[in-house]
Design a protein around this motif. Sequence first.
Motif, PDB file in Angstrom:
ATOM      1  N   ALA A 173       0.835  -1.205   0.000  1.00 49.67           N
ATOM      2  CA  ALA A 173       0.000   0.000   0.000  1.00 49.67           C
ATOM      3  C   ALA A 173       0.869   1.254   0.000  1.00 49.67           C
ATOM      4  O   ALA A 173       0.551   2.251  -0.661  1.00 49.67           O
ATOM      5  N   THR A 174       1.977   1.210   0.732  1.00 55.10           N
ATOM      6  CA  THR A 174       2.878   2.362   0.788  1.00 55.10           C
ATOM      7  C   THR A 174       3.438   2.664  -0.597  1.00 55.10           C
ATOM      8  O   THR A 174       3.547   3.827  -0.985  1.00 55.10           O
ATOM      9  N   GLU A 175       3.785   1.622  -1.346  1.00 59.30           N
ATOM     10  CA  GLU A 175       4.277   1.845  -2.714  1.00 59.30           C
ATOM     11  C   GLU A 175       3.232   2.564  -3.555  1.00 59.30           C
ATOM     12  O   GLU A 175       3.548   3.486  -4.305  1.00 59.30           O
TER      13      GLU A 175
ATOM     14  N   GLY B 151       3.904  10.906  -4.194  1.00 63.44           N
ATOM     15  CA  GLY B 151       5.323  11.258  -4.112  1.00 63.44           C
ATOM     16  C   GLY B 151       5.788  11.278  -2.666  1.00 63.44           C
ATOM     17  O   GLY B 151       4.967  11.330  -1.738  1.00 63.44           O
ATOM     18  N   PRO B 152       7.102  11.249  -2.448  1.00 65.10           N
ATOM     19  CA  PRO B 152       7.617  11.146  -1.076  1.00 65.10           C
ATOM     20  C   PRO B 152       7.362  12.373  -0.217  1.00 65.10           C
ATOM     21  O   PRO B 152       7.252  12.264   1.001  1.00 65.10           O
TER      22      PRO B 152
ATOM     23  N   LEU C 112       7.563   5.899  -9.517  1.00 61.23           N
ATOM     24  CA  LEU C 112       8.069   5.198  -8.337  1.00 61.23           C
ATOM     25  C   LEU C 112       9.602   5.205  -8.313  1.00 61.23           C
ATOM     26  O   LEU C 112      10.207   5.321  -7.254  1.00 61.23           O
ATOM     27  N   PHE C 113      10.228   5.122  -9.473  1.00 62.59           N
ATOM     28  CA  PHE C 113      11.691   5.179  -9.536  1.00 62.59           C
ATOM     29  C   PHE C 113      12.185   6.523  -9.005  1.00 62.59           C
ATOM     30  O   PHE C 113      13.140   6.581  -8.220  1.00 62.59           O
ATOM     31  N   ALA C 114      11.528   7.596  -9.418  1.00 60.79           N
ATOM     32  CA  ALA C 114      11.904   8.935  -8.932  1.00 60.79           C
ATOM     33  C   ALA C 114      11.681   9.038  -7.424  1.00 60.79           C
ATOM     34  O   ALA C 114      12.503   9.616  -6.701  1.00 60.79           O
ATOM     35  N   THR C 115      10.591   8.449  -6.949  1.00 60.85           N
ATOM     36  CA  THR C 115      10.308   8.448  -5.515  1.00 60.85           C
ATOM     37  C   THR C 115      11.395   7.712  -4.757  1.00 60.85           C
ATOM     38  O   THR C 115      11.905   8.182  -3.742  1.00 60.85           O
ATOM     39  N   TYR C 116      11.783   6.533  -5.261  1.00 58.15           N
ATOM     40  CA  TYR C 116      12.803   5.755  -4.580  1.00 58.15           C
ATOM     41  C   TYR C 116      14.166   6.430  -4.629  1.00 58.15           C
ATOM     42  O   TYR C 116      14.969   6.265  -3.712  1.00 58.15           O
TER      43      TYR C 116
END
Length: 199
Positions: A16-18, A25-26, A107-111
């Motif tokens: 869910a967090t993903e 975004g973060p 998601l890549f940018a978030t990570y």
Amino acid sequence: MSPTTETLTAERILEATEEVLRRHGPAKATVVDVARALGVSHGSVYRHFRTKAALREAVTKRWLDRTSQALAGIAADEGRDPEARLRDWLRALFEAKRRKAGHDPELFATYSVLVDESGTVVEEHLAELTAQLTGIVEAGVAAGSLASADPAATAGALFHATGRFHDPCYAGEWKRPEIEGELEAVLDLMLRGLRAPVR
């Protein structure tokens, strides 16, 4: 206790967090958003992850572990020639990172942001990857096909020399059509230098 709360697991929370990170975004994602996505109270999430930082660190670790787990099979395949294993491992690392960057750019940018926050998790991930590489180099030395006086140092050098093909800061270059040829040229050069001299 509701049925939803009873079945709440750390893995469900991380999934869910993903999704929440992908949507918000973060900077804007909160534990309340995660709880809302799961249909539970934020206190239920905190029972599994004591702080927001712990949750973010766990989701980052999960993301990084996917890569190291995918590579572990190549590293452990003792039935294959170590030089071929080394080449395939480095290719697979590149493909795993490129796939993450290309298939889910949000998601890549978030990570990429979360990785900067999670120093210990990142250090552990890099240590695991270089340990896998070290094992391959050690196998090559034992088989007499690779030359290295210090397999761990050699593995570290190989990892750093190929950084352009797996470090997220280079993700913008990975779409270029010639990038695969460039990787192969670097691998050829490195492996020529590592081959044990023929006696």
